[in-house]
Every structure is written in structure tokens, then in C-alpha cells.
Motif scaffolding. Structure first.
Motif, PDB file in Angstrom:
ATOM      1  N   PHE A 145       0.816  -1.207   0.000  1.00 22.76           N
ATOM      2  CA  PHE A 145       0.000   0.000   0.000  1.00 22.76           C
ATOM      3  C   PHE A 145       0.854   1.262   0.000  1.00 22.76           C
ATOM      4  N   HIS A 146       2.077   1.164   0.499  1.00 23.51           N
ATOM      5  CA  HIS A 146       2.887   2.368   0.664  1.00 23.51           C
ATOM      6  C   HIS A 146       3.575   2.756  -0.637  1.00 23.51           C
ATOM      7  N   ARG A 147       3.875   4.029  -0.732  1.00 22.04           N
ATOM      8  CA  ARG A 147       4.642   4.534  -1.861  1.00 22.04           C
ATOM      9  C   ARG A 147       6.114   4.211  -1.635  1.00 22.04           C
ATOM     10  N   ASP A 148       6.883   4.182  -2.697  1.00 19.31           N
ATOM     11  CA  ASP A 148       8.287   3.806  -2.583  1.00 19.31           C
ATOM     12  C   ASP A 148       9.083   4.715  -1.656  1.00 19.31           C
ATOM     13  N   GLU A 149       8.705   5.979  -1.550  1.00 20.88           N
ATOM     14  CA  GLU A 149       9.461   6.881  -0.680  1.00 20.88           C
ATOM     15  C   GLU A 149       9.297   6.526   0.802  1.00 20.88           C
ATOM     16  N   LEU A 150       8.307   5.714   1.135  1.00 20.43           N
ATOM     17  CA  LEU A 150       8.141   5.279   2.520  1.00 20.43           C
ATOM     18  C   LEU A 150       8.929   4.009   2.831  1.00 20.43           C
ATOM     19  N   THR A 151       9.498   3.388   1.814  1.00 20.18           N
ATOM     20  CA  THR A 151      10.153   2.106   2.004  1.00 20.18           C
ATOM     21  C   THR A 151      11.271   2.180   3.034  1.00 20.18           C
ATOM     22  N   ASP A 152      12.090   3.232   2.998  1.00 19.84           N
ATOM     23  CA  ASP A 152      13.200   3.342   3.951  1.00 19.84           C
ATOM     24  C   ASP A 152      12.689   3.413   5.379  1.00 19.84           C
ATOM     25  N   TRP A 153      11.675   4.234   5.627  1.00 20.04           N
ATOM     26  CA  TRP A 153      11.115   4.358   6.966  1.00 20.04           C
ATOM     27  C   TRP A 153      10.567   3.017   7.448  1.00 20.04           C
ATOM     28  N   LEU A 154       9.795   2.330   6.612  1.00 26.34           N
ATOM     29  CA  LEU A 154       9.222   1.054   7.000  1.00 26.34           C
ATOM     30  C   LEU A 154      10.295  -0.011   7.196  1.00 26.34           C
ATOM     31  N   SER A 155      11.350   0.030   6.399  1.00 21.96           N
ATOM     32  CA  SER A 155      12.391  -0.993   6.515  1.00 21.96           C
ATOM     33  C   SER A 155      13.224  -0.829   7.775  1.00 21.96           C
ATOM     34  N   ASN A 156      13.146   0.315   8.439  1.00 21.47           N
ATOM     35  CA  ASN A 156      13.869   0.512   9.693  1.00 21.47           C
ATOM     36  C   ASN A 156      13.149  -0.091  10.895  1.00 21.47           C
ATOM     37  N   LEU A 157      11.917  -0.521  10.710  1.00 22.36           N
ATOM     38  CA  LEU A 157      11.163  -1.147  11.798  1.00 22.36           C
ATOM     39  C   LEU A 157      11.559  -2.618  11.921  1.00 22.36           C
ATOM     40  N   LEU A 158      11.661  -3.106  13.145  1.00 20.51           N
ATOM     41  CA  LEU A 158      11.942  -4.522  13.356  1.00 20.51           C
ATOM     42  C   LEU A 158      10.720  -5.356  12.961  1.00 20.51           C
ATOM     43  N   PRO A 159      10.924  -6.481  12.291  1.00 17.67           N
ATOM     44  CA  PRO A 159       9.779  -7.322  11.904  1.00 17.67           C
ATOM     45  C   PRO A 159       8.888  -7.707  13.084  1.00 17.67           C
ATOM     46  N   ILE A 160       9.467  -7.961  14.266  1.00 18.80           N
ATOM     47  CA  ILE A 160       8.615  -8.329  15.402  1.00 18.80           C
ATOM     48  C   ILE A 160       7.738  -7.170  15.842  1.00 18.80           C
ATOM     49  N   ASP A 161       8.238  -5.929  15.693  1.00 17.89           N
ATOM     50  CA  ASP A 161       7.435  -4.758  16.058  1.00 17.89           C
ATOM     51  C   ASP A 161       6.379  -4.460  14.994  1.00 17.89           C
ATOM     52  N   VAL A 162       6.716  -4.716  13.725  1.00 10.72           N
ATOM     53  CA  VAL A 162       5.718  -4.595  12.652  1.00 10.72           C
ATOM     54  C   VAL A 162       4.595  -5.597  12.916  1.00 10.72           C
ATOM     55  N   ALA A 163       4.966  -6.824  13.276  1.00  5.07           N
ATOM     56  CA  ALA A 163       3.966  -7.868  13.537  1.00  5.07           C
ATOM     57  C   ALA A 163       3.084  -7.498  14.728  1.00  5.07           C
ATOM     58  N   PHE A 164       3.693  -7.069  15.840  1.00  3.86           N
ATOM     59  CA  PHE A 164       2.919  -6.720  17.029  1.00  3.86           C
ATOM     60  C   PHE A 164       1.988  -5.548  16.741  1.00  3.86           C
ATOM     61  N   THR A 165       2.535  -4.489  16.138  1.00  8.13           N
ATOM     62  CA  THR A 165       1.748  -3.292  15.851  1.00  8.13           C
ATOM     63  C   THR A 165       0.639  -3.599  14.857  1.00  8.13           C
ATOM     64  N   GLY A 166       0.963  -4.374  13.824  1.00 13.66           N
ATOM     65  CA  GLY A 166      -0.044  -4.759  12.837  1.00 13.66           C
ATOM     66  C   GLY A 166      -1.143  -5.610  13.424  1.00 13.66           C
ATOM     67  N   GLN A 167      -0.772  -6.549  14.301  1.00 12.34           N
ATOM     68  CA  GLN A 167      -1.773  -7.389  14.967  1.00 12.34           C
ATOM     69  C   GLN A 167      -2.721  -6.532  15.795  1.00 12.34           C
ATOM     70  N   ARG A 168      -2.166  -5.624  16.567  1.00  9.39           N
ATOM     71  CA  ARG A 168      -2.995  -4.741  17.413  1.00  9.39           C
ATOM     72  C   ARG A 168      -3.922  -3.896  16.544  1.00  9.39           C
ATOM     73  N   PHE A 169      -3.385  -3.317  15.471  1.00  7.35           N
ATOM     74  CA  PHE A 169      -4.200  -2.470  14.603  1.00  7.35           C
ATOM     75  C   PHE A 169      -5.307  -3.276  13.932  1.00  7.35           C
ATOM     76  N   PHE A 170      -4.965  -4.462  13.443  1.00 14.64           N
ATOM     77  CA  PHE A 170      -5.942  -5.340  12.808  1.00 14.64           C
ATOM     78  C   PHE A 170      -7.086  -5.661  13.776  1.00 14.64           C
ATOM     79  N   GLU A 171      -6.734  -6.030  15.005  1.00  8.60           N
ATOM     80  CA  GLU A 171      -7.760  -6.338  16.005  1.00  8.60           C
ATOM     81  C   GLU A 171      -8.640  -5.126  16.278  1.00  8.60           C
ATOM     82  N   ASP A 172      -8.045  -3.949  16.349  1.00  8.32           N
ATOM     83  CA  ASP A 172      -8.829  -2.734  16.579  1.00  8.32           C
ATOM     84  C   ASP A 172      -9.806  -2.470  15.435  1.00  8.32           C
ATOM     85  N   LEU A 173      -9.357  -2.698  14.184  1.00 10.12           N
ATOM     86  CA  LEU A 173     -10.253  -2.525  13.032  1.00 10.12           C
ATOM     87  C   LEU A 173     -11.443  -3.487  13.110  1.00 10.12           C
ATOM     88  N   VAL A 174     -11.154  -4.753  13.396  1.00  9.92           N
ATOM     89  CA  VAL A 174     -12.214  -5.767  13.446  1.00  9.92           C
ATOM     90  C   VAL A 174     -13.203  -5.462  14.567  1.00  9.92           C
TER      91      VAL A 174
END
Length: 199
Positions: A145-174
Motif C-alpha cells: 500500500f505504501h509509496r516507494d518513498e516510505l520504504t526506507d522508513w518502513l524498513s527501519n522497523l523490526l519485523p517483530i514490532d511490525v507484527a505486534f503493531t499490525g496485529q494490534r491495529f488489525f484487532e482494533d479494526l475488526v
């Protein structure tokens, strides 16, 4: 006799007909299936009445999170497990919240004008193993979904933190989607189906 039914109706039938409810709301969410990503409706008097179809559902956000952690679609279970080791990244959560939201008084997902769904795929025929059905190892499907200029910012996040944050956000949406449905119908019994509810 074999009778084919639409993808999300199959999820709905399994959820409702194995539940103890004679009347309930049904909700299915998936990252795809027959050109839609889910629906919700009311089961009453042995009839399924679909109220809203989803062109987009929170399940596609989970697929996106899966791809951001380095996996491909159909490997969402790995992200669910990985999420228990991470921490909330408030900046990433806020970015998700700004760009993905549940439509007011509905259950479908909407996008901000700053993001767009892009599907990706790659095939690596040299690692195909004809003795296995594990296609995600050689045929990778993804969403971005992100534009290429966001790739650097997103790639600096740890995968475990992306997973935790994404899980929390997904649950909040549902939870927000379910709350909207329950307010619209005043029905408290709900049967959930589709891949999203495995996560």
C-alpha cells in the motif's frame, strides 16, 4: 450431489450452521474470494440475508503486515506467532490509523487518498518441488500500500514490532467493524468466518 456456493457464503455457512444460534449476525473477512473480501448480514428463520459486501476488509491489511515482515500472503500464521514477541511502534500504528479505517456505521475497510492497493507476485521455478503443495515457497504473492518513498522508513522497523503493531491495529479494526454492526442491528449473537478470524 455437489453444489458450488460463493466463497464467502461457504465461510458464512460453516460459521453459522456450526454455531448454537438460531438468530445471529454473520461476518466473514478474507483477503479475497470471488472478487470480494467478505460480507456481513443476518441469519434468521433459516435464511441468510446479506446486508453489506466488502470490496476491502481488514484481512487485506493483515496480508500487508505479513508482507512487511518478510513473508508472503498465506503465511499470516507466522506473523500471528511473531507478534507475541514485539512491541507497539506508535509511529507505525498512527500511520496505519491515518490510512486504513472502517467506514462509518458499516464494516468495510476504506483507504485514505495517500495509499492504494498494489498486488505483487513472483515465481521462482528453480526451487519448485513437485512433491509438495507449499507453493508459497516458490510462488510469492504480496500486497503493498505504501509509496516507494516510505520504504526506507518502513524498513527501519523490526519485523517483530511490525507484527505486534499490525496485529494490534488489525484487532482494533475488526472490533470497530463488529461494534458498528451490533449497533445497527441490536443483535448480540455473532458468527465469524473467513481467514481473518484465524488471526
Amino acid at each position: 450431489r455437489v453444489e458450488c456456493v460463493p466463497h464467502h457464503l461457504a465461510h458464512t455457512g460453516l460459521a453459522v450452521l456450526t454455531s448454537p444460534f438460531e438468530e445471529c449476525i454473520f461476518l466473514t473477512m478474507d483477503a479475497g474470494g470471488d472478487g470480494r473480501m467478505g460480507h456481513w448480514g443476518i441469519f434468521k428463520n433459516n435464511r441468510f440475508e446479506i446486508v453489506e459486501h466488502f470490496e476491502l476488509s481488514p484481512a487485506i491489511v493483515y496480508a500487508y503486515i505479513t508482507c512487511l515482515t518478510g513473508f508472503s500472503m498465506f503465511e499470516e500464521g507466522k506473523v500471528m506467532g511473531l507478534s507475541s514477541y514485539g512491541s507497539l511502534d506508535r509511529g507505525f500504528y498512527n500511520w496505519l490509523k491515518k490510512n486504513f479505517f472502517i467506514e462509518k456505521d458499516k464494516a468495510s475497510l476504506k483507504l485514505s487518498k495517500d495509499v492504494a492497493l498494489n498486488r505483487e507476485s513472483s515465481l521462482e521455478p528453480d526451487i519448485v518441488n513437485v512433491d509438495t503443495f507449499r507453493r508459497h515457497k516458490y510462488f510469492r504473492l504480496g500486497v503493498k500500500f505504501h509509496r516507494d518513498e516510505l520504504t526506507d522508513w518502513l524498513s527501519n522497523l523490526l519485523p517483530i514490532d511490525v507484527a505486534f503493531t499490525g496485529q494490534r491495529f488489525f484487532e482494533d479494526l475488526v472490533i470497530e467493524a463488529i461494534g458498528n454492526i451490533m449497533r445497527c442491528t441490536s443483535i448480540r449473537n455473532i458468527a465469524l468466518g473467513g481467514g481473518a478470524f484465524q488471526n
